[in-house]
Each structure stands twice: as structure tokens, then as C-alpha cells.
Design a protein around this motif. Sequence first.
Motif, PDB file in Angstrom:
ATOM      1  N   VAL A  49       0.844  -1.200   0.000  1.00 62.14           N
ATOM      2  CA  VAL A  49       0.000   0.000   0.000  1.00 62.14           C
ATOM      3  C   VAL A  49       0.877   1.246   0.000  1.00 62.14           C
ATOM      4  O   VAL A  49       0.629   2.207  -0.736  1.00 62.14           O
ATOM      5  CB  VAL A  49      -0.947  -0.013   1.219  1.00 62.14           C
ATOM      6  N   LEU A  50       1.927   1.234   0.812  1.00 59.84           N
ATOM      7  CA  LEU A  50       2.838   2.373   0.919  1.00 59.84           C
ATOM      8  C   LEU A  50       3.487   2.700  -0.420  1.00 59.84           C
ATOM      9  O   LEU A  50       3.633   3.868  -0.796  1.00 59.84           O
ATOM     10  CB  LEU A  50       3.906   2.060   1.967  1.00 59.84           C
ATOM     11  N   SER A  51       3.868   1.657  -1.155  1.00 60.72           N
ATOM     12  CA  SER A  51       4.609   1.865  -2.399  1.00 60.72           C
ATOM     13  C   SER A  51       3.714   1.949  -3.637  1.00 60.72           C
ATOM     14  O   SER A  51       4.219   2.159  -4.743  1.00 60.72           O
ATOM     15  CB  SER A  51       5.616   0.729  -2.582  1.00 60.72           C
ATOM     16  N   GLY A  52       2.409   1.773  -3.466  1.00 56.15           N
ATOM     17  CA  GLY A  52       1.498   1.894  -4.595  1.00 56.15           C
ATOM     18  C   GLY A  52       1.252   0.606  -5.346  1.00 56.15           C
ATOM     19  O   GLY A  52       0.563   0.608  -6.377  1.00 56.15           O
ATOM     20  N   LEU A  53       1.774  -0.520  -4.867  1.00 58.40           N
ATOM     21  CA  LEU A  53       1.521  -1.799  -5.537  1.00 58.40           C
ATOM     22  C   LEU A  53       0.114  -2.311  -5.258  1.00 58.40           C
ATOM     23  O   LEU A  53      -0.397  -3.153  -6.006  1.00 58.40           O
ATOM     24  CB  LEU A  53       2.546  -2.844  -5.082  1.00 58.40           C
ATOM     25  N   ALA A  54      -0.494  -1.851  -4.176  1.00 59.27           N
ATOM     26  CA  ALA A  54      -1.866  -2.244  -3.850  1.00 59.27           C
ATOM     27  C   ALA A  54      -2.622  -1.001  -3.395  1.00 59.27           C
ATOM     28  O   ALA A  54      -2.061  -0.121  -2.739  1.00 59.27           O
ATOM     29  CB  ALA A  54      -1.882  -3.303  -2.742  1.00 59.27           C
ATOM     30  N   ALA A  55      -3.901  -0.930  -3.754  1.00 58.50           N
ATOM     31  CA  ALA A  55      -4.722   0.220  -3.375  1.00 58.50           C
ATOM     32  C   ALA A  55      -5.413  -0.070  -2.044  1.00 58.50           C
ATOM     33  O   ALA A  55      -5.831  -1.207  -1.798  1.00 58.50           O
ATOM     34  CB  ALA A  55      -5.767   0.496  -4.453  1.00 58.50           C
ATOM     35  N   PRO A  56      -5.552   0.937  -1.190  1.00 54.67           N
ATOM     36  CA  PRO A  56      -6.269   0.708   0.077  1.00 54.67           C
ATOM     37  C   PRO A  56      -7.765   0.563  -0.167  1.00 54.67           C
ATOM     38  O   PRO A  56      -8.294   1.068  -1.165  1.00 54.67           O
ATOM     39  CB  PRO A  56      -5.951   1.968   0.882  1.00 54.67           C
ATOM     40  N   ASP A  57      -8.455  -0.124   0.746  1.00 51.99           N
ATOM     41  CA  ASP A  57      -9.913  -0.212   0.659  1.00 51.99           C
ATOM     42  C   ASP A  57     -10.543   1.123   1.013  1.00 51.99           C
ATOM     43  O   ASP A  57     -11.599   1.485   0.480  1.00 51.99           O
ATOM     44  CB  ASP A  57     -10.432  -1.301   1.605  1.00 51.99           C
ATOM     45  N   SER A  58      -9.917   1.835   1.940  1.00 53.68           N
ATOM     46  CA  SER A  58     -10.387   3.168   2.314  1.00 53.68           C
ATOM     47  C   SER A  58      -9.207   3.966   2.832  1.00 53.68           C
ATOM     48  O   SER A  58      -8.143   3.422   3.128  1.00 53.68           O
ATOM     49  CB  SER A  58     -11.486   3.075   3.392  1.00 53.68           C
ATOM     50  N   GLY A  59      -9.401   5.269   2.945  1.00 53.17           N
ATOM     51  CA  GLY A  59      -8.301   6.126   3.354  1.00 53.17           C
ATOM     52  C   GLY A  59      -7.564   6.707   2.160  1.00 53.17           C
ATOM     53  O   GLY A  59      -7.931   6.484   1.000  1.00 53.17           O
ATOM     54  N   ARG A  60      -6.499   7.410   2.434  1.00 47.78           N
ATOM     55  CA  ARG A  60      -5.785   8.152   1.381  1.00 47.78           C
ATOM     56  C   ARG A  60      -4.286   7.935   1.497  1.00 47.78           C
ATOM     57  O   ARG A  60      -3.725   7.964   2.593  1.00 47.78           O
ATOM     58  CB  ARG A  60      -6.117   9.637   1.522  1.00 47.78           C
ATOM     59  N   VAL A  61      -3.637   7.713   0.353  1.00 50.99           N
ATOM     60  CA  VAL A  61      -2.181   7.604   0.279  1.00 50.99           C
ATOM     61  C   VAL A  61      -1.695   8.727  -0.631  1.00 50.99           C
ATOM     62  O   VAL A  61      -2.104   8.810  -1.799  1.00 50.99           O
ATOM     63  CB  VAL A  61      -1.737   6.240  -0.289  1.00 50.99           C
ATOM     64  N   SER A  62      -0.821   9.592  -0.105  1.00 53.32           N
ATOM     65  CA  SER A  62      -0.278  10.684  -0.920  1.00 53.32           C
ATOM     66  C   SER A  62       1.233  10.553  -0.988  1.00 53.32           C
ATOM     67  O   SER A  62       1.886  10.171  -0.010  1.00 53.32           O
ATOM     68  CB  SER A  62      -0.668  12.045  -0.322  1.00 53.32           C
ATOM     69  N   ARG A  63       1.782  10.868  -2.157  1.00 56.89           N
ATOM     70  CA  ARG A  63       3.223  10.755  -2.381  1.00 56.89           C
ATOM     71  C   ARG A  63       3.755  12.071  -2.936  1.00 56.89           C
ATOM     72  O   ARG A  63       3.043  12.802  -3.650  1.00 56.89           O
ATOM     73  CB  ARG A  63       3.529   9.617  -3.355  1.00 56.89           C
TER      74      ARG A  63
END
Length: 603
Positions: A49-63
Motif C-alpha cells: 500500500v505504501l509503495s502503490g503496488l496495492a490500493a487501500p480499501d479506504s483512506g488516502r495515500v499521498s506521495r
Amino acid sequence: MANLVNLESVSKSYGERALLDGVSLGVADGDRIGVVGLNGGGKTTLLEVLSGLAAPDSGRVSRARDLRVRVVTQRTNLPPASTVREAVLADYAAEHEWAADARVRSVMDGLGISAIGLETPTATLSGGERRRVALAAALVAELDLVVLDEPTNHLDVEGVRWLADHLLGRKIALVVVTHDRWFLDAVCSRTWEVTGGRVEQYEGGYADWVFARAERARLAAVAEEKRRNLARKELAWLQRGAKARTSKPRYRVEAAEALISDVPAPRDSAELLSFAKRRLGKTVLELEDVTLTAGERVLADHVTWRIGPGERIGIVGVNGSGKTTLLRLLAGEVTPSTGRRVEGKTVRLAHLRQELEDLPGQLRVLQAVESVAGRVTLGKQELSASQLSERLGFPPARQWTPVADLSGGERRRLQLVRLLMSEPNVLLLDEPTNDLDIDTLQQLEDLLDSWAGTLVVVSHDRYLVERVCDTVVALFGDGALTHLPGGIDEYLTRRARAQREGGQSGRAAPSPASSGSSGPPSSASATRAKSDAAQWRAAAKELARLERKLDTLHAKESRLHDALASAATDPDRLMELNTELKALLAEKEDLEQRWLQTSEAME
């Protein structure tokens, strides 16, 4: 420091199981973060999830914009139908471009890529070689962040140290999942523990995390005891009516000392040795004038080696030096070219191989363990099949899982449980830490501490070797088996010296202490080796003396603190004690500085 990646209230589930539940955290420029937790607890999912290989079910990942990141997970695939050169050096048009780059040359040498062969098709590589190629492909790039999942698997002790030095020398952020505790301590400045869908964050590496977790458990126990005391007081008040309050006792706790004050030594070597001699007699395993070959390579050249009762031996050496083959020779699974193997009459030998053995897939975990034995005695501990299974990572609910449904790591643990249930008195372990999480490793080490028998371990995990073994021997590729009084530190020092003197071949000159060396060394090299060994022994002796003195001063300091607390109402006595304490602290600081200088001189 600039933020590179942020997770805000991120959740991720597989089936009905939430591996990440509302996790918020971030990676800043220059962070070196170690990720720990139980197998299956969500460490790899967090990395993906951290590296973008998998998408989270909920929440937000920003890079961060234009973030340069490389990821090497256990699921990393190499480009199909490619060569090693194409996989690792795809960004370099000509050989002189990468050959002129010191960082790239260091990666190629440090991970043994040149030895694999640049024109070798990736499809023909072994699993370990593929992992090293994938790791090299990530590290040759200019990066802001590198994300690694178990990078020390398939690296030998020397490779693990090279990787640690390489990552420390680069100004990049790192997030790494690993069970290698030495690596965590050497590299990481922060630790994330993935547990129950949450991520607990700690400052420092493995040692700091262990202390913080123990401190957290201690505080929880104190809070529970306070709650019970309050309940007892309330009951007493209800029964007898309110009483006059008494003054509370005064507590002064040195946090680290309080945590370890009642912990016994890891093992009583003398008692275990005595017990092992009664079980095993004088003869355990012996190799007499043995020559061992693999194809055209000579792994052991007229080696004589006698392993006695209760010995705990670690074997180290570069990949391909013959450690596994030597272990198979000790187990009686291969025949030497010359010489003979002798096994004692009372020996009950068990061999944990790197390969997964065929397990009874139709049975459940507990049934597969009980098919070996219902109970086992390990030292002074008697455990049922269920208790041993639980200690090595199979909680009661998991013990009824069909063996056919287990993952590779779980099958490895089951193989180890069944091995221990057979109550061997000679144990040969080939890379036992593979696929074990840190908690299970701690349980295994605790079991081995009380196990009275002969133990031979091949492992790249230097923490395990230094923890459970009393003796270290090395295969340097010279056909000899070399005893290392200084342990793994001495091994790494010799390897570094051999590479400086003989280029990158990695073959060490035969040591005068080596058994079965093919011939006497030159007088100059013998003199130099003896001088180095004498200097190392003198430094080790001085280090031990300083440590004993520091222990004495530490005990005296503790007594002075107690005396200061008792003299709180006596100003003259306080001044006298304070002067004495200042002098002691100055002496202690001087000794610590000398200890540090002596320790560095031994590296």
C-alpha cells in the motif's frame, strides 16, 4: 525534512480479516524504518500500500511529486526473457557508463551479480539469485525511497553486512521488512510494529523496540496491579468503613534494570554440557581426514573435525562455500571422497534442511505433530505437542488447520516442531530463521537455550548464531575448516583483509589455526596471522577487563543513589555522597571511552 509518503486512515482487508485498520503514518526524507510483526500480520500488505503496488480499501495515500522509489518484495518478478544485464542495467546504454559509476560497481560486487554472469538468462536463475538480481536492479538507481521486503534472505553474513553499509552510506529513505535483528539494529532509526490492524511506532532499531515493548508490558502490568489494589481497598472500605490513609511507599525504579533484574542468564552452559555428556557419551560426530568435493571444487581438503557432546557450533561462509554440503556430510547424507565419518552409538540426529519435506497433507497441524510424539522434554521443560506448536507460531485455533492449507512459512515451522518433538540429542539446522518472524525466533532461541545436546547451525542471521552458539567455524574456500575465536566479527575482518590483499576473489589464505589446510603458509603470512591473532586476543582480554570494571562501577553507582535518597535530611552527608558520585561518574565515562576505542580496534 520533506514528507515522501503519507497514509491517512488507511484500511486494507483480505476476506474478512482486516490487516490494516485506520492506519495513519508517514515516511520523511532520510527515514530508515524497520517493519516488524507476526507472519501474516500485514507487514507485506503495508509495504504494498505504501509503495502503490496495492490500493487501500479506504483512506488516502499521498506521495511527493516526482518521487523516485524502487520496491523489492517477495513477489517481485524480473522482466521475462531477459538477461541479468538487461534486468539490472537497463538504464545504462553502454558498459563504460555503469563501470565508471562507483555506486553501481559496489552493488554489482556486493551482491555477487558479476559472479552470476551478466549474460545469464534470468529464467535459469535460482530463487536466491533472482532475489539478488531484483535487489541490485533497485539499488543501482538514483532514489529518494527504497522499499524492501526480507532483503537479507539469500544473502550470507558478509552480504548482509555489505547491504547494511550500503544503505547507511546512501542519503535515501528506507522502509524494510526483515527478521534479521542485527540488520534492524545496524540500519534502522525507527521501528513500525504491525499488530492487530494497527501500526505502533517506536524510535530506534531492534534493541530499542524490544525495550519499549517490554516497558509497555511492564506498565500494563503495573496498571493492572493498581486496578486490583484499588478494588481490594474498596472492598475493605465497604466491609470495615473508611480508615485513615497511610503514606504511600516510595518507589525508585531504574527502567532498564527493573526490566532485567530477575531474568536469569540465557543458559547454564556447564549444566547443559554435563547433561549432554551423560546422554551422548564421549563420541558424537567425527570427520577423519575427510576430503569433500562438489563437481570440480574441493570444499574440504583432508579435514579432521571432532564434535563433542554439548558443543554449540555456528558455521559461516560465503554462498557456495559448501556449508549445506558440510551439514549433509555430518548428517550422513553424502559420502566424502576420502576419509570417514564416525557417529556415536547413542546419537539421535535430526536435520532441518532448507528444502520443505513432504508433510502429511491429509492431517491437521496438531495431528501432524502428535503423530511424532504427544509430549517432549527440552532441558527442564516438558511440553505437550500443542504447547510446543503454540510456542513456534501455531495458536490453538491454527492448530486445527489442514496441513495442505498452510503457507510455505507455516510448513517450515511445522517441519521444525516435528523435528523437536522427536527429542534428538544432535541437532543440525540449515538456515532455521528462513520464514520465521521475530517473535517465533525469540521462542526458538528460548527453547534452544535449555536444550541439552549438540547443536550445529548454518545461518546468515548473525544475531541467532551469536545468541545460541558458543563456537564459530568458517569455510573460506581454501579447503580448510577454520576456528574463529572472535566469532563473526573475526570472520568479517578476515574476509575484508583477504579481499584487500587478493582483490575480489574472496579466497582467504589458509590460517595457521585451520585444520586440514593443504600446506604450511609462508613464514611472512604466518607471522602476520599470528601477530593479528595475538593483538585480537589482547584486545578481547582488555575489553573483558573493562566490562568487569564497568559492572563494578555501575553497582557502586546504584548504591550511591540509594544512599543519596536515604540521606535526604542530612546536608553534610548529601554533599559528601554527591562528591563521591561525581568522581565515580567521571571514572565511568573514562572507562566507557576506553571500552569504545578497544571495541573499534577489534573490528
